[in-house]
Scaffold this active site. Structure first.
Site, mmCIF file in Angstrom:
data_model
loop_
_atom_site.group_PDB
_atom_site.id
_atom_site.type_symbol
_atom_site.label_atom_id
_atom_site.label_comp_id
_atom_site.label_asym_id
_atom_site.label_seq_id
_atom_site.Cartn_x
_atom_site.Cartn_y
_atom_site.Cartn_z
ATOM 1 N N TYR A 47 7.752 -1.903 -22.470
ATOM 2 C CA TYR A 47 8.674 -0.717 -21.955
ATOM 3 C C TYR A 47 10.063 -0.860 -22.535
ATOM 4 O O TYR A 47 10.745 0.272 -22.569
ATOM 5 C CB TYR A 47 8.775 -0.614 -20.476
ATOM 6 C CG TYR A 47 7.419 0.098 -19.725
ATOM 7 C CD1 TYR A 47 7.145 1.438 -20.140
ATOM 8 C CD2 TYR A 47 6.599 -0.788 -19.010
ATOM 9 C CE1 TYR A 47 6.052 2.056 -19.420
ATOM 10 C CE2 TYR A 47 5.486 0.066 -18.399
ATOM 11 C CZ TYR A 47 5.253 1.303 -18.854
ATOM 12 O OH TYR A 47 4.259 1.980 -18.112
ATOM 13 N N ASP A 86 -10.676 1.618 -9.913
ATOM 14 C CA ASP A 86 -9.434 2.617 -9.964
ATOM 15 C C ASP A 86 -9.011 2.930 -11.588
ATOM 16 O O ASP A 86 -8.070 3.317 -11.929
ATOM 17 C CB ASP A 86 -8.054 2.177 -9.315
ATOM 18 C CG ASP A 86 -7.497 0.717 -9.966
ATOM 19 O OD1 ASP A 86 -8.085 0.045 -11.087
ATOM 20 O OD2 ASP A 86 -6.528 0.200 -9.518
ATOM 21 N N ARG A 138 6.591 9.369 -7.549
ATOM 22 C CA ARG A 138 5.601 8.507 -6.924
ATOM 23 C C ARG A 138 5.794 7.001 -7.704
ATOM 24 O O ARG A 138 5.894 6.099 -7.231
ATOM 25 C CB ARG A 138 4.133 8.745 -7.122
ATOM 26 C CG ARG A 138 3.526 9.976 -6.359
ATOM 27 C CD ARG A 138 2.162 10.455 -6.669
ATOM 28 N NE ARG A 138 1.880 11.699 -5.746
ATOM 29 C CZ ARG A 138 0.804 12.285 -5.662
ATOM 30 N NH1 ARG A 138 -0.057 11.988 -6.707
ATOM 31 N NH2 ARG A 138 0.690 13.165 -5.034
ATOM 32 N N LYS A 141 8.758 5.497 -6.168
ATOM 33 C CA LYS A 141 8.391 5.378 -4.924
ATOM 34 C C LYS A 141 7.741 3.859 -4.556
ATOM 35 O O LYS A 141 8.061 2.940 -3.604
ATOM 36 C CB LYS A 141 7.629 6.230 -3.936
ATOM 37 C CG LYS A 141 7.583 5.938 -2.577
ATOM 38 C CD LYS A 141 6.601 6.977 -1.976
ATOM 39 C CE LYS A 141 6.166 6.762 -0.516
ATOM 40 N NZ LYS A 141 5.437 8.105 0.250
ATOM 41 N N GLU A 147 8.785 -0.070 -14.784
ATOM 42 C CA GLU A 147 8.586 1.335 -14.783
ATOM 43 C C GLU A 147 9.805 1.984 -14.686
ATOM 44 O O GLU A 147 10.046 3.232 -14.592
ATOM 45 C CB GLU A 147 7.493 1.923 -13.786
ATOM 46 C CG GLU A 147 6.060 1.454 -14.069
ATOM 47 C CD GLU A 147 5.080 1.617 -12.974
ATOM 48 O OE1 GLU A 147 3.794 1.602 -13.326
ATOM 49 O OE2 GLU A 147 5.470 2.105 -11.969
#
Length: 206
Positions: A47, A86, A138, A141, A147
């Protein structure tokens, strides 16, 4: 012999894949396979500098997902036991096609097919589709530090890449149902009726 139900929950970063997979696993009394994310030693570096660390990041994810799915086959699929995951292994191509270029992309694709072509594929797919604002809320949260600085244009491109990928999967595997959930309007965590509608649909397909 017909393959046991193998359910995959998919969607871009922040869509709620793990949450929904866990809720369905509990509701349907199924084992749940969760992908390794935070344990990836390259994710922080990725990132910060996607160009330098994308190949290492994608290879780590591919090898770990391959090992997880190989174990899933042994423990569940080969024994006729249903399972929910998932992620869909196809996501490796979604992300690698976005982050890798040239020879690295070609090498990665070769390795991907060597590892995954003979693995059973999910025969029920749940696709959580959501717009950028919903994903960003989201992501904020859940509070993953790596991120926090996610590039909004990268995330927007992933949304488009996922739409294209689901259309491609529908063509490649027309017998595999893809249930698309509008993540902007459906709150399966807070709205019990909406979650029950999803679980009822899955029960019909199992």
């Amino acid at each position: 012999m017909k393959q046991a139900p193998f359910i995959a929950v998919e969607g871009p970063i922040g869509a709620g894949k793990t949450t929904l997979a866990s809720m369905l696993a509990e509701e349907l009394s199924l084992p749940v396979i969760k992908e390794i994310v935070e344990e990836n030693p390259f994710i922080d570096k990725f990132y910060q500098n996607m160009d330098d660390w994308s190949f290492q990041l994608e290879m780590f994810f591919l090898c770990n997902r391959y090992k997880q799915l190989k174990d899933t086959v042994t423990e569940y699929i080969d024994r006729g036991k249903p399972v929910i995951s998932d992620y869909h292994i196809y996501k490796n191509l979604i992300f690698s096609d976005r982050t890798l270029q040239g020879n690295e992309r070609g090498k990665y694709r070769q390795i991907y097919h060597v590892l995954t072509d003979d693995l059973p594929k999910p025969n029920i797919i749940i696709y959580i589709r959501a717009e950028l604002d919903t994903l960003l809320k989201r992501i904020a949260k859940r509070g993953r530090s790596f991120e926090e600085g996610i590039d909004h244009s990268y995330l927007q491109q992933l949304i488009e890449d996922y739409d294209a990928a689901m259309a491609s999967l529908a063509e490649q595997e027309p017998s595999t149902p893809i249930i698309t959930i509008d993540g902007n309007a459906v709150d399966f965590v807070e709205n019990k009726e909406q979650f029950e509608a999803i679980s009822s649909r899955i029960k019909e397909l199992m």
